[in-house]
Design a protein around this motif. Structure first.
Motif, PDB file in Angstrom:
ATOM      1  N   PRO A 199     109.527-131.125  91.779  1.00 50.98           N
ATOM      2  CA  PRO A 199     108.447-131.873  92.546  1.00 50.98           C
ATOM      3  C   PRO A 199     108.667-131.474  94.245  1.00 50.98           C
ATOM      4  CG  PRO A 199     109.790-133.277  91.069  1.00 50.98           C
ATOM      5  CD  PRO A 199     110.428-131.860  90.916  1.00 50.98           C
ATOM      6  N   GLY A 200     107.640-131.322  94.738  1.00 53.86           N
ATOM      7  CA  GLY A 200     107.172-130.872  96.083  1.00 53.86           C
ATOM      8  C   GLY A 200     107.213-129.358  96.367  1.00 53.86           C
ATOM      9  N   ARG A 255     105.359-125.788  95.936  1.00 49.77           N
ATOM     10  CA  ARG A 255     103.634-125.512  96.099  1.00 49.77           C
ATOM     11  C   ARG A 255     103.409-124.300  95.581  1.00 49.77           C
ATOM     12  NH1 ARG A 255     103.164-124.524 102.053  1.00 49.77           N
ATOM     13  NH2 ARG A 255     100.971-125.100 101.785  1.00 49.77           N
ATOM     14  N   MET A 295      97.492-126.705  86.334  1.00 51.40           N
ATOM     15  CA  MET A 295      97.505-128.076  86.426  1.00 51.40           C
ATOM     16  C   MET A 295      98.449-128.741  85.201  1.00 51.40           C
ATOM     17  SD  MET A 295      93.198-128.818  86.095  1.00 51.40           S
ATOM     18  CE  MET A 295      92.249-128.646  87.496  1.00 51.40           C
ATOM     19  N   ALA A 309     101.914-128.655  86.989  1.00 58.09           N
ATOM     20  CA  ALA A 309     101.783-129.437  88.105  1.00 58.09           C
ATOM     21  C   ALA A 309     102.109-130.966  87.472  1.00 58.09           C
ATOM     22  CB  ALA A 309     100.518-129.320  88.937  1.00 58.09           C
ATOM     23  N   ARG A 310     101.467-131.031  86.352  1.00 61.22           N
ATOM     24  CA  ARG A 310     101.562-132.572  85.850  1.00 61.22           C
ATOM     25  C   ARG A 310     103.041-132.601  85.258  1.00 61.22           C
ATOM     26  NH1 ARG A 310      97.218-133.665  81.291  1.00 61.22           N
ATOM     27  NH2 ARG A 310      95.933-134.044  82.882  1.00 61.22           N
ATOM     28  N   GLY A 357     105.841-131.863  88.530  1.00 60.09           N
ATOM     29  CA  GLY A 357     105.607-132.445  90.135  1.00 60.09           C
ATOM     30  C   GLY A 357     105.222-131.504  91.352  1.00 60.09           C
ATOM     31  N   ALA A 358     105.063-129.961  90.868  1.00 59.02           N
ATOM     32  CA  ALA A 358     104.798-129.418  91.696  1.00 59.02           C
ATOM     33  C   ALA A 358     103.254-129.645  92.144  1.00 59.02           C
ATOM     34  CB  ALA A 358     104.922-127.815  91.416  1.00 59.02           C
ATOM     35  N   CYS A 359     102.752-129.001  93.354  1.00 56.42           N
ATOM     36  CA  CYS A 359     101.402-129.130  93.890  1.00 56.42           C
ATOM     37  C   CYS A 359     100.540-128.098  93.743  1.00 56.42           C
ATOM     38  CB  CYS A 359     101.345-130.109  94.993  1.00 56.42           C
ATOM     39  SG  CYS A 359     101.902-129.228  96.467  1.00 56.42           S
ATOM     40  N   ILE A 360      99.407-127.777  93.463  1.00 54.42           N
ATOM     41  CA  ILE A 360      98.461-126.723  93.570  1.00 54.42           C
ATOM     42  C   ILE A 360      97.737-126.892  94.784  1.00 54.42           C
ATOM     43  CG2 ILE A 360      96.665-125.578  92.362  1.00 54.42           C
ATOM     44  CD1 ILE A 360      97.493-127.014  89.924  1.00 54.42           C
ATOM     45  N   GLU A 361      97.763-126.046  95.442  1.00 46.51           N
ATOM     46  CA  GLU A 361      96.625-125.870  96.737  1.00 46.51           C
ATOM     47  C   GLU A 361      96.028-124.676  96.891  1.00 46.51           C
ATOM     48  OE1 GLU A 361      99.233-126.575 100.423  1.00 46.51           O
ATOM     49  OE2 GLU A 361     100.753-127.430  99.188  1.00 46.51           O
TER      50      GLU A 361
END
Length: 406
Positions: free
Chosen positions: A103-104, A106, A122, A125-126, A129-133
């Motif tokens: 999580p967190g 990027r 996706m 990320a789901r 908890g990683a985020c896609i930017e």
């Protein structure tokens, strides 16, 4: 080596040119005779000796495919894994990296990223908890290197981008992305599907840590083939998310050891005939010279773009100052499928690029399905002229009916 390619020879060595005009090389190019011969010969060997016997007799030729692919991209043979598709190659590298995401974390992606890759991003990320930017694009459509530099921090775990997207001729500044990634110690995963076979690719110059590519597009190999490059320093840091006893031989009743080379990303079962076809396609392209191929592709796509720009009702959707041989357009009042059907009736194969092929870019630019015309070096200027004449004969709708949204 002469400056020009021998078009008559190339067409004579391409049986498919006798069955119509093929301008869908971004989807799947026509295979040349040496590729077909390599595959037919191996299938004959399988018919005579069975799958295992054929593989034993062709072992040296199968091993040589790794050398050919390595030469194509400026890598070492032990940095190459042969796969069943570019998607398989990309996912094997990505999911090996994603095993450590938290999580967190990027993930920075280009706006033009391929749809299958976006789905994998996706999914991870789901579950992690990683985020896609999405990295912004510059005014000319290419990934904005300044924006990328500003976005990178210690939480960035991956940069992913395509050299050339599926939905147009944009060519991203890959070497610049590689320099930024290397300076910050961030792994860079490159999708080179549309670049391999139409432009030179050197992984040392581009600075990518991993590269995925297919055989069936501009490389002119068979469908069901692809490969993954993993830069040597990353090999010992990545364990594939899925293994078998080829990629990780058993060391006893309760242990296994990963292969020391990129073949840890392979599995035991695969098409040997397909791999020999891939090797023949790579050797064919190397024999012609990627610089000469690139020049020829620029001539043909330039002729096509100029002709399209002169036709009423046509809107070009390609971006970038040096677009590749993927030309995308829409025709006022007609769907992309209807335009493709008109081409098909005339004996011309073109493609349709759906928004799902590059969803982030399609959403940002509000793109409808696009007509995708992708000439290759074995096409003739007369074939480009015939394609343009098909569009010129299509009647435009009455002004009151309107057209596509921008």
């Amino acid at each position: 080596m002469s400056a020009a390619l021998d078009l008559a020879r190339l067409r004579a060595e391409t049986p498919g040119t006798r069955h119509g005009i093929h301008l869908n090389n971004a989807g799947a190019a026509l295979m040349p005779e040496p590729v077909l011969d390599a595959m037919r010969g191996y299938l004959d060997l399988e018919a005579a000796h069975g799958g295992h016997g054929a593989a034993e007799r062709a072992a040296a030729r199968l091993e040589a495919v790794y050398d050919s692919v390595a030469r194509l991209i400026g890598a070492e043979p032990d940095e190459i894994a042969l796969t069943e598709s570019a998607t398989r190659a990309w996912q094997m590298a990505f999911h090996a990296l994603a095993r450590t995401f938290a999580p967190g974390d990027r993930i920075l992606v280009a706006r033009a990223e391929y749809g299958a890759n976006v789905v994998a991003l996706m999914q991870v990320a789901r579950h992690t908890g990683a985020c896609i930017e999405t990295v912004p694009s510059a005014g000319d459509g290419r990934l904005d290197l300044g924006a990328l530099e500003r976005m990178v921090d210690r939480r960035v775990r991956l940069i992913a981008a395509p050299t050339i997207p599926s939905n147009g001729g944009l060519v991203n500044p890959v070497a610049g992305i590689g320099r930024i990634a290397r300076a910050h110690g961030v792994p860079f995963l490159l999708d080179a599907c549309q670049a391999l076979g139409q432009r030179p690719v050197d992984v040392g110059e581009l600075g990518c840590d991993m590269l995925a590519a297919t055989g069936r597009k501009f490389l002119r190999g068979p469908r069901g083939t692809g490969f993954l490059y993993v830069r040597r320093p990353w090999l010992d840091r990545l364990e594939p998310a899925m293994l078998d006893h080829f990629g990780a031989p058993l060391t006893g009743a309760d242990g296994y050891a990963l292969r020391p080379d990129a073949r840890r990303f392979e599995t035991y079962e695969h098409s040997r005939a397909g791999r020999l076809g891939l090797g023949a396609a790579v050797d064919y392209a190397l024999g012609l010279g990627l610089d000469r191929i690139a020049r020829r592709c620029r001539v043909l796509s330039g002729q096509l773009r100029a002709g399209l720009a002169a036709l009423p009702g046509i809107r070009l959707h390609d971006l970038g100052p040096d677009p590749a041989s993927l030309v995308t357009c829409t025709l006022e009042g007609r769907s992309a499928e209807a335009v493709r059907a008109a081409f098909s009736t005339a004996g011309i194969a073109v493609g349709v690029s759906l928004p799902s092929a590059a969803p982030l870019d399609a959403q940002a630019r509000r793109l409808p399905p696009l007509v995708r015309i992708s000439p290759h070096y074995y096409n003739g200027e007369d074939e480009i002229a015939q394609a343009l004449s098909v569009l010129a004969r299509l009647p435009l709708p009455a002004p009151s009916r309107g057209g596509f949204a921008p």
